[in-house]
Enzyme design. Structure first.
Site, short mmCIF file in Angstrom:
data_model
loop_
_atom_site.label_atom_id
_atom_site.label_comp_id
_atom_site.label_asym_id
_atom_site.label_seq_id
_atom_site.Cartn_x
_atom_site.Cartn_y
_atom_site.Cartn_z
N ASP A 1 28.19 -9.27 -15.32
CA ASP A 1 27.18 -9.63 -14.34
C ASP A 1 26.39 -8.38 -13.98
OD1 ASP A 1 26.52 -12.21 -13.05
OD2 ASP A 1 26.49 -10.95 -11.27
N HIS B 1 23.73 1.21 -17.29
CA HIS B 1 24.75 0.63 -16.42
C HIS B 1 25.82 -0.09 -17.26
CE1 HIS B 1 21.55 -2.02 -17.48
NE2 HIS B 1 22.04 -3.08 -16.86
P1 IMP Z 1 23.02 -11.85 -15.44
O1 IMP Z 1 23.99 -10.75 -15.28
O2 IMP Z 1 23.03 -12.44 -16.82
O3 IMP Z 1 23.11 -12.87 -14.33
O4 IMP Z 1 21.59 -11.17 -15.37
C1 IMP Z 1 20.93 -10.96 -14.16
C2 IMP Z 1 19.51 -10.59 -14.41
O5 IMP Z 1 19.43 -9.21 -14.70
C3 IMP Z 1 18.80 -11.33 -15.54
O6 IMP Z 1 17.48 -11.55 -15.10
C4 IMP Z 1 18.84 -10.34 -16.68
O7 IMP Z 1 17.73 -10.47 -17.55
C5 IMP Z 1 18.78 -9.03 -15.94
N1 IMP Z 1 19.51 -7.99 -16.64
C6 IMP Z 1 20.85 -7.91 -16.86
N2 IMP Z 1 21.15 -6.82 -17.57
C7 IMP Z 1 19.97 -6.20 -17.82
C8 IMP Z 1 19.63 -5.03 -18.55
O8 IMP Z 1 20.48 -4.35 -19.13
N3 IMP Z 1 18.33 -4.73 -18.58
C9 IMP Z 1 17.37 -5.49 -17.97
N4 IMP Z 1 17.63 -6.57 -17.28
C10 IMP Z 1 18.93 -6.95 -17.21
#
Ligand code: IMP
Length: 213
Positions: free
Chosen positions: A62, A196
């Site tokens: 996440d 990250h």
């Molecule tokens: P989730 O962790 O899949 O819920 O992602 C949360 C949000 O953060 C989504 O809009 C992803 O596209 C964005 N996100 C997650 N990891 C990255 C990254 O490494 N780079 C850019 N956006 C990210």
């Protein structure tokens, strides 16, 4: 087989630099995103739910973009905000409302669960899950889910919110600049080396190698 739980193939590509692709595969499972101001409880809850679904060791990823001048927004709501406003609108909002430098950070929490006991990450996660379980009342399985131990691994990287640049990466990468380049301007290996996710994965890979020795 370790299942990397995400609906995002971009995350899996990054994870495979740290984990052996013979031992890991994507589990395209959309776990419930509980409401929380931080990523830890969301990832922990997701890992318990995914483990119950898959009945195999799972790693939930996440992540989100936390903008300092917006008290962390979009943070845990990053996915919803990307889907509704889009990342360019997030940059426009930051440019309209915040002075330079528009600082922010990407954060990632990896949550591991394999149904076996180990020294889990401490209490706040359990407390949050207890709240969720209580809110769900007597729903079957809630108590069982709460009892599953979960280990968390975190990583973050600081940067600035800038006008979109670059063709690589995914999500908010084009508007996040670190050390003069946006994450979308970096190769996958360069992003992994400082991101990250890369930082959280490095911690997880060390711990997991010892656990599976
Ligand atoms: P989730 O962790 O899949 O819920 O992602 C949360 C949000 O953060 C989504 O809009 C992803 O596209 C964005 N996100 C997650 N990891 C990255 C990254 O490494 N780079 C850019 N956006 C990210």
């Amino acid at each position: 087989m370790l299942r990397y739980v995400t609906t995002n193939a971009g995350k899996v590509r990054e994870a495979l630099s740290y984990l052996d692709d013979d031992d890991v595969s994507q589990l395209d499972f959309d776990y419930t995103e509980v409401q929380a101001s931080d990523l830890g409880p969301i990832a922990a809850h997701g890992a318990r739910e995914a483990y119950r679904y898959a009945d195999e060791p799972v790693l939930v990823d996440d992540a989100g973009l936390f903008i300092d001048g917006f008290e962390g927004f979009p943070g845990p709501y990053s996915s919803y905000v990307e889907d509704t406003l889009g990342v360019e609108a997030v940059h426009r909002l930051a440019a309209a409302e915040l002075d330079e430098p528009r600082r922010g950070s990407f954060r990632c929490v990896l949550a591991y669960c394999d149904g076996e006991p180990f020294e889990a990450s401490p209490d706040p996660i359990d407390r949050d899950d207890r709240t969720v379980a209580a809110a769900r009342g007597a729903e079957q399985g809630a108590e069982e889910t709460e009892a599953l131990p979960v280990k968390l691994f975190t990583g973050s990287v600081n940067g600035r919110i800038v006008p979109p640049r670059g063709e690589g990466g995914f999500g908010y990468d084009p508007i996040f600049e670190h050390d003069g380049a946006t994450f979308a301007e970096l190769s996958a290996a360069e992003k992994n080396g400082i991101s990250h996710r890369g930082r959280a994965l490095a911690k997880f890979a060390t711990w997991f190698a010892e656990r599976t020795e």
